[in-house]
Design a protein around this motif. Structure first.
Motif, PDB file in Angstrom:
ATOM      1  N   GLU A 173      12.576  -2.592   7.187  1.00  0.00           N
ATOM      2  CA  GLU A 173      12.659  -1.433   8.071  1.00  0.00           C
ATOM      3  C   GLU A 173      11.396  -0.580   7.981  1.00  0.00           C
ATOM      4  O   GLU A 173      10.981   0.040   8.964  1.00  0.00           O
ATOM      5  N   GLU A 174      10.782  -0.542   6.803  1.00  0.00           N
ATOM      6  CA  GLU A 174       9.534   0.208   6.648  1.00  0.00           C
ATOM      7  C   GLU A 174       8.400  -0.473   7.395  1.00  0.00           C
ATOM      8  O   GLU A 174       7.497   0.181   7.933  1.00  0.00           O
ATOM      9  N   GLY A 175       8.430  -1.809   7.434  1.00  0.00           N
ATOM     10  CA  GLY A 175       7.425  -2.535   8.191  1.00  0.00           C
ATOM     11  C   GLY A 175       7.506  -2.218   9.666  1.00  0.00           C
ATOM     12  O   GLY A 175       6.483  -2.041  10.344  1.00  0.00           O
ATOM     13  N   ARG A 176       8.729  -2.168  10.175  1.00  0.00           N
ATOM     14  CA  ARG A 176       8.911  -1.841  11.599  1.00  0.00           C
ATOM     15  C   ARG A 176       8.451  -0.423  11.900  1.00  0.00           C
ATOM     16  O   ARG A 176       7.993  -0.120  12.996  1.00  0.00           O
ATOM     17  N   ALA A 177       8.576   0.474  10.890  1.00  0.00           N
ATOM     18  CA  ALA A 177       8.175   1.867  11.090  1.00  0.00           C
ATOM     19  C   ALA A 177       6.684   2.079  10.860  1.00  0.00           C
ATOM     20  O   ALA A 177       6.168   3.180  11.061  1.00  0.00           O
ATOM     21  N   GLY A 178       5.990   1.014  10.420  1.00  0.00           N
ATOM     22  CA  GLY A 178       4.561   1.120  10.205  1.00  0.00           C
ATOM     23  C   GLY A 178       4.164   1.655   8.840  1.00  0.00           C
ATOM     24  O   GLY A 178       3.002   1.989   8.609  1.00  0.00           O
ATOM     25  N   ARG A 183      -1.612   1.741   2.318  1.00  0.00           N
ATOM     26  CA  ARG A 183      -1.792   3.157   1.991  1.00  0.00           C
ATOM     27  C   ARG A 183      -1.308   3.461   0.576  1.00  0.00           C
ATOM     28  O   ARG A 183      -1.982   4.170  -0.181  1.00  0.00           O
ATOM     29  N   VAL A 184      -0.160   2.913   0.212  1.00  0.00           N
ATOM     30  CA  VAL A 184       0.406   3.171  -1.113  1.00  0.00           C
ATOM     31  C   VAL A 184      -0.528   2.664  -2.206  1.00  0.00           C
ATOM     32  O   VAL A 184      -0.809   3.365  -3.189  1.00  0.00           O
ATOM     33  N   LEU A 185      -1.045   1.452  -2.043  1.00  0.00           N
ATOM     34  CA  LEU A 185      -1.925   0.885  -3.055  1.00  0.00           C
ATOM     35  C   LEU A 185      -3.279   1.591  -3.104  1.00  0.00           C
ATOM     36  O   LEU A 185      -3.866   1.757  -4.188  1.00  0.00           O
ATOM     37  N   THR A 186      -3.782   2.012  -1.960  1.00  0.00           N
ATOM     38  CA  THR A 186      -5.063   2.729  -1.924  1.00  0.00           C
ATOM     39  C   THR A 186      -4.952   4.043  -2.686  1.00  0.00           C
ATOM     40  O   THR A 186      -5.824   4.394  -3.489  1.00  0.00           O
ATOM     41  N   GLU A 187      -3.871   4.767  -2.448  1.00  0.00           N
ATOM     42  CA  GLU A 187      -3.656   6.035  -3.141  1.00  0.00           C
ATOM     43  C   GLU A 187      -3.445   5.810  -4.631  1.00  0.00           C
ATOM     44  O   GLU A 187      -3.949   6.572  -5.466  1.00  0.00           O
ATOM     45  N   ALA A 220      15.783   6.917  -4.143  1.00  0.00           N
ATOM     46  CA  ALA A 220      16.218   8.065  -4.929  1.00  0.00           C
ATOM     47  C   ALA A 220      15.848   7.908  -6.402  1.00  0.00           C
ATOM     48  O   ALA A 220      15.640   8.895  -7.114  1.00  0.00           O
ATOM     49  N   ALA A 221      15.738   6.648  -6.845  1.00  0.00           N
ATOM     50  CA  ALA A 221      15.389   6.373  -8.240  1.00  0.00           C
ATOM     51  C   ALA A 221      13.883   6.304  -8.459  1.00  0.00           C
ATOM     52  O   ALA A 221      13.431   6.051  -9.574  1.00  0.00           O
ATOM     53  N   GLY A 222      13.100   6.509  -7.398  1.00  0.00           N
ATOM     54  CA  GLY A 222      11.654   6.568  -7.549  1.00  0.00           C
ATOM     55  C   GLY A 222      10.864   5.445  -6.906  1.00  0.00           C
ATOM     56  O   GLY A 222       9.629   5.444  -6.965  1.00  0.00           O
ATOM     57  N   ALA A 223      11.552   4.479  -6.287  1.00  0.00           N
ATOM     58  CA  ALA A 223      10.830   3.386  -5.639  1.00  0.00           C
ATOM     59  C   ALA A 223      10.194   3.853  -4.333  1.00  0.00           C
ATOM     60  O   ALA A 223      10.692   4.777  -3.684  1.00  0.00           O
ATOM     61  N   LYS A 224       9.102   3.202  -3.961  1.00  0.00           N
ATOM     62  CA  LYS A 224       8.461   3.479  -2.679  1.00  0.00           C
ATOM     63  C   LYS A 224       8.783   2.331  -1.726  1.00  0.00           C
ATOM     64  O   LYS A 224       8.266   1.219  -1.902  1.00  0.00           O
ATOM     65  N   CYS A 245      -2.005  -8.692  -2.287  1.00  0.00           N
ATOM     66  CA  CYS A 245      -2.452  -7.350  -1.899  1.00  0.00           C
ATOM     67  C   CYS A 245      -2.809  -6.519  -3.126  1.00  0.00           C
ATOM     68  O   CYS A 245      -3.801  -5.781  -3.136  1.00  0.00           O
ATOM     69  N   ILE A 246      -2.016  -6.633  -4.187  1.00  0.00           N
ATOM     70  CA  ILE A 246      -2.270  -5.893  -5.414  1.00  0.00           C
ATOM     71  C   ILE A 246      -3.548  -6.375  -6.085  1.00  0.00           C
ATOM     72  O   ILE A 246      -4.345  -5.567  -6.593  1.00  0.00           O
ATOM     73  N   ALA A 247      -3.780  -7.679  -6.091  1.00  0.00           N
ATOM     74  CA  ALA A 247      -5.017  -8.216  -6.663  1.00  0.00           C
ATOM     75  C   ALA A 247      -6.230  -7.640  -5.926  1.00  0.00           C
ATOM     76  O   ALA A 247      -7.240  -7.284  -6.552  1.00  0.00           O
ATOM     77  N   TYR A 248      -6.126  -7.536  -4.622  1.00  0.00           N
ATOM     78  CA  TYR A 248      -7.221  -6.971  -3.825  1.00  0.00           C
ATOM     79  C   TYR A 248      -7.414  -5.489  -4.137  1.00  0.00           C
ATOM     80  O   TYR A 248      -8.537  -5.024  -4.385  1.00  0.00           O
ATOM     81  N   ALA A 249      -6.307  -4.733  -4.151  1.00  0.00           N
ATOM     82  CA  ALA A 249      -6.398  -3.289  -4.361  1.00  0.00           C
ATOM     83  C   ALA A 249      -6.918  -2.922  -5.739  1.00  0.00           C
ATOM     84  O   ALA A 249      -7.590  -1.909  -5.914  1.00  0.00           O
ATOM     85  N   SER A 250      -6.634  -3.757  -6.733  1.00  0.00           N
ATOM     86  CA  SER A 250      -7.066  -3.467  -8.098  1.00  0.00           C
ATOM     87  C   SER A 250      -8.533  -3.822  -8.338  1.00  0.00           C
ATOM     88  O   SER A 250      -9.074  -3.526  -9.408  1.00  0.00           O
TER      89      SER A 250
END
Length: 256
Positions: A173-178, A183-187, A220-224, A245-250
């Motif tokens: 659902e987050e993918g459909r919302a864009g 962004r999360v990994l960049t931040e 609610a437990a802290g996941a993004k 994606c994580i390998a790239y961002a790191s």
């Protein structure tokens, strides 16, 4: 060069010993002879170049030629929490996820898990999963064999979120919302101190995805909650996509 993971006790002083399946593989499949060399690892990142001294049916003794420390682990320590998928898909996730650099695999049960979970068979399945992780770590020249944990409940998994610096819930659902992963990994990358090794948890749902209430509880437990692009990925593909994606961002893939 062939690589084998052994118990730390099998590397002592200037000698290394292979036993059981590893010894038989080196002796019978690789047809090793005295003087041949291979890599032996203790699973904690320590590895050594070893030279065969003697070859017997179930044991190979070798001389340590050179010791070194493996440099093949991801910059960030990533755990993959995967809702149990059908068939042998989890084996694919563990094998390919090990190649991609995951440090831990944590299978769990969620609302839409369709697998008929049989606790009596769990021990054998986990044993097989761990063997797959070991073989994949050897093939991909890892310095550490990823840990494969016992199957967890959804409630228990959520209770562990606080152990991580970042929890990513793969939610279509987050993918459909864009709301994508970039962004999360960049931040997150911008906040990391030099030389640090943050702990990240990737949470992937079953074939039918997460129930809306599960997604809300995770957030609610802290996941993004994050999307993985405009396409719907199979459950066995999602974690591998996120690992890349994580390998790239790191910064693991090079560049600034």
């Amino acid at each position: 060069m062939q690589r084998y993971f052994v118990a730390p006790a099998q590397i002592s002083g200037h000698t290394a010993v292979l036993e059981g399946d590893d010894a038989r593989h080196l002796a019978q499949v690789m047809r090793a002879r005295p003087g041949d060399k291979f890599i032996v690892c203790d699973g904690s990142g320590r590895e050594a170049l070893a030279k065969v001294v003697t070859v017997d049916k179930d044991i190979v003794r070798a001389e340590i030629v050179e010791e070194r420390f493996a440099e093949s682990e991801m910059a960030w320590r990533v755990t993959v929490a995967q809702s149990l998928p059908k068939g042998d898909k989890l084996e694919t996730v563990i094998q390919k996820g090990t190649e991609a650099g995951a440090a831990v695999f944590l299978p769990f049960l969620s609302q839409r898990t369709v697998v008929q979970y049989d606790e009596r068979k769990e021990a054998k399945r986990v044993e097989r999963w761990r063997r797959i992780a070991k073989e994949a770590a050897e093939q991909s020249h890892r310095g550490v064999v990823p840990e494969v944990m016992a199957v967890s409940s959804w409630k228990s998994l959520i209770g562990r979120f606080a152990e991580y610096d970042l929890v990513l819930l793969c939610y279509e659902e987050e993918g459909r919302a864009g709301n994508g992963l970039r962004r999360v990994l960049t931040e997150f990358a911008a906040k990391q101190a030099e030389g640090g090794k943050p702990r990240i948890l990737i949470v992937v749902g079953p074939e039918g995805g997460f129930d809306e209430r599960e997604a809300e509880a995770a957030a609610a437990a802290g996941a993004k909650p994050i999307g993985l692009g405009k396409r719907i990925l199979r459950t066995e593909t999602a974690a591998l996509y996120a690992l890349a994606c994580i390998a790239y961002a790191s910064g693991e893939l090079g560049g600034d």
